[in-house]
Write a protein that holds these residues in place. Structure first.
Motif, PDB file in Angstrom:
ATOM      1  N   VAL A  26       0.825  -1.206   0.000  1.00 49.10           N
ATOM      2  CA  VAL A  26       0.000   0.000   0.000  1.00 49.10           C
ATOM      3  C   VAL A  26       0.862   1.259   0.000  1.00 49.10           C
ATOM      4  CG1 VAL A  26      -1.613   1.334   1.386  1.00 49.10           C
ATOM      5  CG2 VAL A  26      -1.999  -1.105   1.021  1.00 49.10           C
ATOM      6  N   LEU A  27       1.913   1.267   0.819  1.00 47.24           N
ATOM      7  CA  LEU A  27       2.752   2.473   0.893  1.00 47.24           C
ATOM      8  C   LEU A  27       3.416   2.778  -0.445  1.00 47.24           C
ATOM      9  CD1 LEU A  27       4.526   2.312   4.361  1.00 47.24           C
ATOM     10  CD2 LEU A  27       2.654   3.796   3.595  1.00 47.24           C
ATOM     11  N   THR A  28       4.015   1.758  -1.041  1.00 50.74           N
ATOM     12  CA  THR A  28       4.698   2.022  -2.311  1.00 50.74           C
ATOM     13  C   THR A  28       3.675   2.338  -3.407  1.00 50.74           C
ATOM     14  OG1 THR A  28       4.794  -0.362  -2.712  1.00 50.74           O
ATOM     15  CG2 THR A  28       6.760   0.676  -1.825  1.00 50.74           C
ATOM     16  N   PHE A  29       2.505   1.718  -3.312  1.00 54.00           N
ATOM     17  CA  PHE A  29       1.473   1.996  -4.311  1.00 54.00           C
ATOM     18  C   PHE A  29       1.013   3.452  -4.225  1.00 54.00           C
ATOM     19  CE2 PHE A  29      -3.063   1.924  -5.623  1.00 54.00           C
ATOM     20  CZ  PHE A  29      -2.840   1.665  -6.955  1.00 54.00           C
ATOM     21  N   LEU A  30       0.911   3.981  -2.993  1.00 50.94           N
ATOM     22  CA  LEU A  30       0.488   5.377  -2.858  1.00 50.94           C
ATOM     23  C   LEU A  30       1.505   6.313  -3.503  1.00 50.94           C
ATOM     24  CD1 LEU A  30      -1.114   5.646   0.683  1.00 50.94           C
ATOM     25  CD2 LEU A  30      -2.223   5.617  -1.552  1.00 50.94           C
ATOM     26  N   GLY A  82       6.610   2.362  -9.324  1.00 51.16           N
ATOM     27  CA  GLY A  82       5.666   1.350  -9.783  1.00 51.16           C
ATOM     28  C   GLY A  82       6.201  -0.064  -9.614  1.00 51.16           C
ATOM     29  N   VAL A  83       7.521  -0.196  -9.674  1.00 52.35           N
ATOM     30  CA  VAL A  83       8.107  -1.541  -9.633  1.00 52.35           C
ATOM     31  C   VAL A  83       7.846  -2.219  -8.289  1.00 52.35           C
ATOM     32  CG1 VAL A  83      10.287  -2.807  -9.692  1.00 52.35           C
ATOM     33  CG2 VAL A  83       9.858  -1.022 -11.355  1.00 52.35           C
ATOM     34  N   ALA A  84       7.958  -1.460  -7.204  1.00 51.33           N
ATOM     35  CA  ALA A  84       7.813  -2.075  -5.882  1.00 51.33           C
ATOM     36  C   ALA A  84       6.403  -2.636  -5.646  1.00 51.33           C
ATOM     37  CB  ALA A  84       8.212  -1.082  -4.805  1.00 51.33           C
ATOM     38  N   PRO A  85       5.348  -1.847  -5.860  1.00 51.28           N
ATOM     39  CA  PRO A  85       4.026  -2.437  -5.659  1.00 51.28           C
ATOM     40  C   PRO A  85       3.750  -3.607  -6.604  1.00 51.28           C
ATOM     41  CG  PRO A  85       3.831  -0.187  -6.509  1.00 51.28           C
ATOM     42  CD  PRO A  85       5.256  -0.398  -6.143  1.00 51.28           C
ATOM     43  N   LEU A  86       4.316  -3.553  -7.798  1.00 43.33           N
ATOM     44  CA  LEU A  86       4.147  -4.679  -8.724  1.00 43.33           C
ATOM     45  C   LEU A  86       4.736  -5.943  -8.104  1.00 43.33           C
ATOM     46  CD1 LEU A  86       3.350  -5.524 -11.665  1.00 43.33           C
ATOM     47  CD2 LEU A  86       5.716  -5.106 -12.291  1.00 43.33           C
TER      48      LEU A  86
END
Lengths: 392, 428
Positions: A26-30, A82-86
């Protein structure tokens, strides 16, 4: 009933408790959403501004320039964040995400090519002068709109395993399987988040423009973009809400967490609009408080983003709700890798510290170097005649 | 199972991965190159070289940040499409290594942009530090990713211990790291050679050419050492394939070595000895050769791993080796395949069943026509002969996993293969 096409659990467990992984997701997606909204909304808005400049609205040039110079960097950060939430999404919900990606096939892979084209377009627009800039930006905007559609489609298809087998058998090479009416409300919802954040950002950044006419013109456009986006969001949001599954609606209604988030989203967006309006009325100086003007100018964008973030948390809530009901037993078996988990968390903190330190040092050096180019700096390279062309 | 048409999923990953590896290694090498170059130019107060490095870093950003990052995302998208099971296992095993790699990637992006934007705008010392942080981060991402990629060919003790450390420090990890670092340095020198070929000032050009070619020579010297250690570390079957000289993997392997050798000779005899004779055409030729060598060695790495995705653990058709060993020879494939529209071979739907079987058991490596297409492979076989061979696929070709299916299913598949491979057959 769980459709049998959902892949079996992986034989290897999760390397950390799911709660931690979900928080990281969630954090990286935000962060990704923040950048992605500015990218999408910014490219669309910049295209409009550049066309207006070309049609004779010279007073909009500084506002357009601000966006055009900003966008390539925003793109770099959008991809990075974007890479991290992916990664975390594949980790937690790989069984769903891989499947829906495969069902899209070439359409999913094409998103990569479109990102690349759009990205180069932004650099060309930022580094080259010339009359073709509006068209190049429009091309990038089209690319990003298509990429966004692919993402929305994939993330929605992922939550609908019932449709998978039919989708596969009808087009094994991949396709866009969901009806437009299902994807579009969510897609528009996302785009409007992007334009509202860009509008708020533009009000603030234009507030800092020296020349009075350009400052007011930029702020005005920003306020218009923000207002229209927020107003349009009301019917679009309602439309999107009506496409949610009955189960999701029930779960949302029953949860205090969801209710608080929803109210927060409304209040924060409203406050963002008021801050933007106020900034415009006071011609960029904002309310007289002890806070520096530069910071006050970012209030609208910060508030609008907080509102968006609340909506994204709601979106995550719905997605988790849908997927949890399909997740085969044993999918979230945990085999903790404690040492690596710790190394990651420490590494993340250290990296953030390094970036903060570098930025601080750069700021300090540059503040010392204000004035004629190169002044205050020990003679290094030759003073670049190139500087004007490439500087941001 | 994704049906990518003529390309076959394997071809798409080969394409994207080769492009990405080429750019990524270039980015790693150039990071080191820029840092070392700037440092040395400042010590010597070489204004011309600094100006050159500055221009060089602009193109570097365009290529490395944009194409490098996006093709990296492309690999993520593509491996999920063509090898979801392996990707899932790899992510669950190595996610923290990937997450650490992501941290370094983020540092790379931030410092690359800062490096470019702060030329002459901050104290030289700080600028060098930014370059150093970039160079270290870029190499660290190579280091982390290298452990995961080499794991797929030589998982070492991991299949027994399931310890992530055993997986990361696998037998071929360090040899590959040496090779990849050497290639990175070569590519950086190569790229610098191209950009310096167009520098006007003849004296400066000579200095630059000398500097960039000495980098390449350094890399070429380290390459055979890493290569030999790598050959010693890979599974004996893969080594035998490579050294046999009689299959495509082996030919590509030889080709990659030959090209590297010729390049090394070229560089040493040409620009290194006589910096004045370099021109853009020669540099571009070297760049193409570099791409061919990198491309073929990446292709070889994929090819010698077959029939596995994770050597000795997971087959390319997404079946675990352990599971395959447990299966009786005549276990029904359609009953196991979740995505086949057909659940068994109905007498009047043999062709449909055959196609469904092909999709679930063969399409990971064979297109119908096109990349490793099945049609030309069976074009001269009779239906009976195909059916007979289906029981011995893994003996027929070491690169194929064992194929478990009922007699009915084998007959249906043979029937379909026979039908599509006749001239005018109804190949989709």
């Amino acid at each position: 009933m769980t459709p049998e096409v959902i892949p079996d659990p992986f034989p290897v467990g999760l390397p950390a408790p799911p709660v931690l992984l979900e928080i990281l997701l969630v954090l990286t997606f935000l962060l990704h959403v923040l950048m992605m909204n500015v990218l999408l909304g910014g490219t669309l808005t910049a295209t409009g501004l550049e066309i207006a400049v070309r049609l004779g609205r010279r007073d909009l040039r500084p506002a357009a320039r601000f966006l055009v110079k900003l966008l390539p960097n925003v793109m770099a950060l959008t991809v990075t964040f974007g890479v991290a939430p992916l990664l975390f999404l594949q980790l937690l919900y790989g069984q769903f995400f891989f499947t829906s990606s495969i069902l899209m096939g070439w359409y999913w892979l094409a998103a990569v090519l479109l990102m690349l084209i759009g990205y180069y377009g932004l650099y060309v627009a930022a580094w080259r002068q010339g009359g073709r800039r509006p068209w190049i930006l429009a091309g990038s905007a089209l690319c990003f709109l298509a990429v966004a559609y692919a993402f929305v489609h994939n993330l929605l298809l992922m939550t609908r395993p019932h449709t998978w087998l039919y989708a596969y058998l009808s087009s094994p090479g991949g396709g866009l399987h969901l009806p437009l009416g299902d994807v579009f409300p969510r897609y528009l919802h996302m785009i409007l988040f992007g334009t509202s954040l860009t509008g708020a950002l533009l009000v603030g950044s234009s507030g800092g423009i020296e020349e009075g006419g350009s400052r007011m013109a930029g702020m005005r456009v920003g306020l218009w973009v923000l207002t229209l986006s927020l107003v349009a969001q009301i019917p679009v949001g309602a439309w999107y809400g009506s496409t949610l599954s009955a189960g999701a609606v029930q779960a949302l209604g029953a949860s205090w967490y969801a209710r608080v988030l929803f109210v927060l989203a409304l209040v924060s967006n409203g406050a963002g609009w008021l801050a933007a309006y106020r900034l415009w009325r006071t011609a960029g100086t904002g309310i007289k408080t002890g806070i520096p003007e530069r910071a006050v100018r970012f209030f609208p964008a910060a508030l609008v983003f907080a509102g968006t973030a609340a909506m994204m948390l709601l979106r995550q809530f719905v997605q988790d709700f849908e997927l949890q009901s399909f997740l085969p037993a044993g999918s979230w078996k945990v085999e903790v890798q404690p040492v690596l988990t710790a190394i990651f968390l420490v590494g993340l903190t250290l990296a953030a510290a390094v970036v903060a330190w570098l930025l601080y040092r750069v700021r300090k050096d540059r503040a010392g170097g204000e004035g004629p180019p190169g002044a205050g700096l020990p003679a290094g390279g030759p003073p670049g005649p190139e500087r004007e062309k490439t500087a941001v | 199972m994704w049906d990518a048409g003529v390309f076959n999923g394997g071809a798409t990953i080969a394409l994207i991965a080769i492009l990405h590896v080429y750019i990524a290694m270039f980015a790693v090498g150039t990071g080191i190159f820029l840092y070392a170059g700037e440092r040395s130019a400042r010590r010597r107060n070489d204004a011309g070289m600094l100006q050159y490095l500055r221009t060089h870093s602009k193109f570097f950003i365009l290529v490395a940040l944009v194409a490098g990052a996006i093709s990296g995302v492309g690999i993520w998208f593509d491996i999920g499409l063509i090898a979801p099971e392996a990707t899932g296992v790899l992510i669950r095993t190595f996610v923290w290594f990937w997450a650490l790699e992501w941290i370094f990637f983020a540092l790379e992006v931030v410092t690359a942009l800062l490096y470019y934007y702060t030329w002459d705008r901050v104290r030289p010392k700080l600028h060098e530090t930014i370059g150093l942080v970039y160079a270290v981060s870029a190499w660290m991402s190579l280091f982390l990713i290298n452990g995961i990629i080499s794991f797929m060919l030589t998982p070492g003790r991991w299949p027994e211990t399931h310890s992530v450390w055993d997986g990361f420090w696998n037998p071929s990890a360090i040899p590959s790291l040496v090779m990849r670092t050497a290639v990175s340095v070569i590519l950086a020198g190569l790229y610098a050679l191209i950009t310096s070929a167009s520098v006007e000032d003849a004296d400066l050009r000579s200095r630059l050419v000398r500097f960039s070619t000495s980098w390449m020579i350094l890399g070429f010297a380290a390459l055979p050492l890493g290569g030999a250690a790598w050959l010693a570390a890979i599974p004996p079957e893969s080594r035998a394939t490579l050294l046999s000289g009689a299959n495509p993997a082996s030919l590509f392997f030889l080709m990659s070595m030959a090209i590297s050798f010729v390049m090394a000779l070229f560089v040493w005899a040409g620009p290194y000895k006589k910096p004045s004779m370099v021109n853009t055409a020669l540099a571009a030729l070297l760049l193409v050769m570099g791409f061919a060598a990198t491309g073929s060695s990446e292709w070889v790495r994929e090819a010698v791993r077959k029939p596995f995705l994770i050597y000795g653990y997971l087959y390319s058709n997404n079946v675990y080796k352990q599971e395959a060993e447990r299966l009786p020879e005549n276990a029904s494939i359609l009953a196991r395949a979740k995505w086949a529209g057909e659940r068994s071979v109905a007498p009047d739907r043999e062709l449909e069943a055959g196609e469904a079987i092909f999709r679930s058991a063969c399409m990971q490596c064979h297109a119908v026509n096109g990349y490793n297409g099945i049609v030309p492979l069976v074009a001269h076989w009779s239906e009976e002969y195909i059916e007979h061979q289906l029981s011995h696929l893994d003996e027929l070709e070491a690169a194929m996993p064992p194929f478990h299916a009922t007699a009915d299913e084998k007959r249906a598949l043979a029937k379909w293969l026979y039908a599509i491979s006749r001239p005018g057959g109804d190949a989709p």
